[in-house]
Design an enzyme around this catalytic site. Structure first.
Site, PDB file in Angstrom:
ATOM      1  N   LYS A  98       0.848  -1.192   0.000  1.00 19.02           N
ATOM      2  CA  LYS A  98       0.000   0.000   0.000  1.00 19.02           C
ATOM      3  C   LYS A  98       0.885   1.244   0.000  1.00 19.02           C
ATOM      4  CE  LYS A  98      -4.366   0.890   2.353  1.00 19.02           C
ATOM      5  NZ  LYS A  98      -5.014   0.819   3.678  1.00 19.02           N
ATOM      6  N   LEU A  99       0.561   2.164  -0.901  1.00 17.01           N
ATOM      7  CA  LEU A  99       1.382   3.366  -1.086  1.00 17.01           C
ATOM      8  C   LEU A  99       0.472   4.587  -1.089  1.00 17.01           C
ATOM      9  CD1 LEU A  99       3.050   1.836  -4.229  1.00 17.01           C
ATOM     10  CD2 LEU A  99       4.352   2.374  -2.152  1.00 17.01           C
TER      11      LEU A  99
END
Ligand code: E4P
Length: 218
Positions: free
Chosen positions: A83-84
């Site tokens: 997740k970014l």
């Protein structure tokens, strides 16, 4: 529509998995903090409970450091999705991790143009936060509708719309009506989905009448 659960509570995840209604899990640093557990340990445990995608979020803010963290998180288990945040560096990291064959979830999306960029950067999922938009007086579900329309306009964009920051059952209903790919739902709201007063009333009446028959099934 796929159901992900938005939690780092492994008891809740285990229960939902055993019921066969769980397609994946999303976590974030706040949920890890709430769990009180070691980040990597809890991600590994979650990945052992479900075979579905499990989002684990980087905490670096600069692209190269995000890529390094993402590659490290991806070694924890095959089903880790990195997740970014939806920042310029986050998009650069998204492209690099995607090109390295690592699945990504670009989070903290609050506009359709951000979602368009996430798709161009090769994100596996984009997470628009509907509840947080509603909180500031905007229409969170309208954002979902806009992103779905834009992605449908360009079939080469394969990013899945993951509706996040869900606060009530109506958000889930609207997401399904719109054809969103995934809704990530807190356990408490997943449990609310089963509730209907007529179900409770009907069951009480059936049980009452059954008692009057004096019969038993077993
Ligand atoms: C999604 O991946 C996020 O973890 C989450 O949905 C955020 O929800 P919140 O706005 O209720 O914190």
């Amino acid at each position: 529509m796929q159901f992900f659960v938005d939690t780092a509570d492994t008891n809740d995840i285990r229960e939902l998995e055993s019921m066969g209604i769980l397609d994946g899990v999303t976590t974030n640093p706040s949920l890890i903090m709430k769990s009180g557990r070691d980040f990597k340990e809890v991600i590994k445990e979650i990945c052992g409970i479900t075979k579905g995608p499990v989002s684990a979020e980087v905490t670096a803010i600069e692209a190269d450091a995000m890529i390094a963290e993402g590659k490290n998180l991806a070694t924890l288990a095959e089903n880790v999705v990195v997740k970014l945040p939806l920042t310029w560096d986050g998009l650069r990291a998204c492209r690099a991790l995607t090109d390295a064959g690592i699945r990504t979830n670009v989070t903290l999306c609050f506009s359709a143009t951000q979602a368009l960029l996430a798709a161009k950067a090769g994100a596996t999922y984009v997470s628009p936060f509907v509840g947080r938009l509603d909180d500031i007086g905007q229409d969170g579900m309208q954002l979902i509708a806009d992103i779905i329309t834009i992605y449908e306009n360009y079939p080469s964009l394969t990013t899945q719309v993951l509706v996040a920051s869900i606060r009530n059952p109506v958000h889930v209903l609207d997401a399904a009506r719109m054809g969103a790919d995934v809704a990530t739902v807190p356990p408490s709201i997943l449990k609310q989905l089963v509730k209907h007063p007529l179900t409770d009333k009907g069951l009480a009446a059936f049980l009452d009448d059954w008692k009057k028959t004096g019969q038993k099934i077993l």
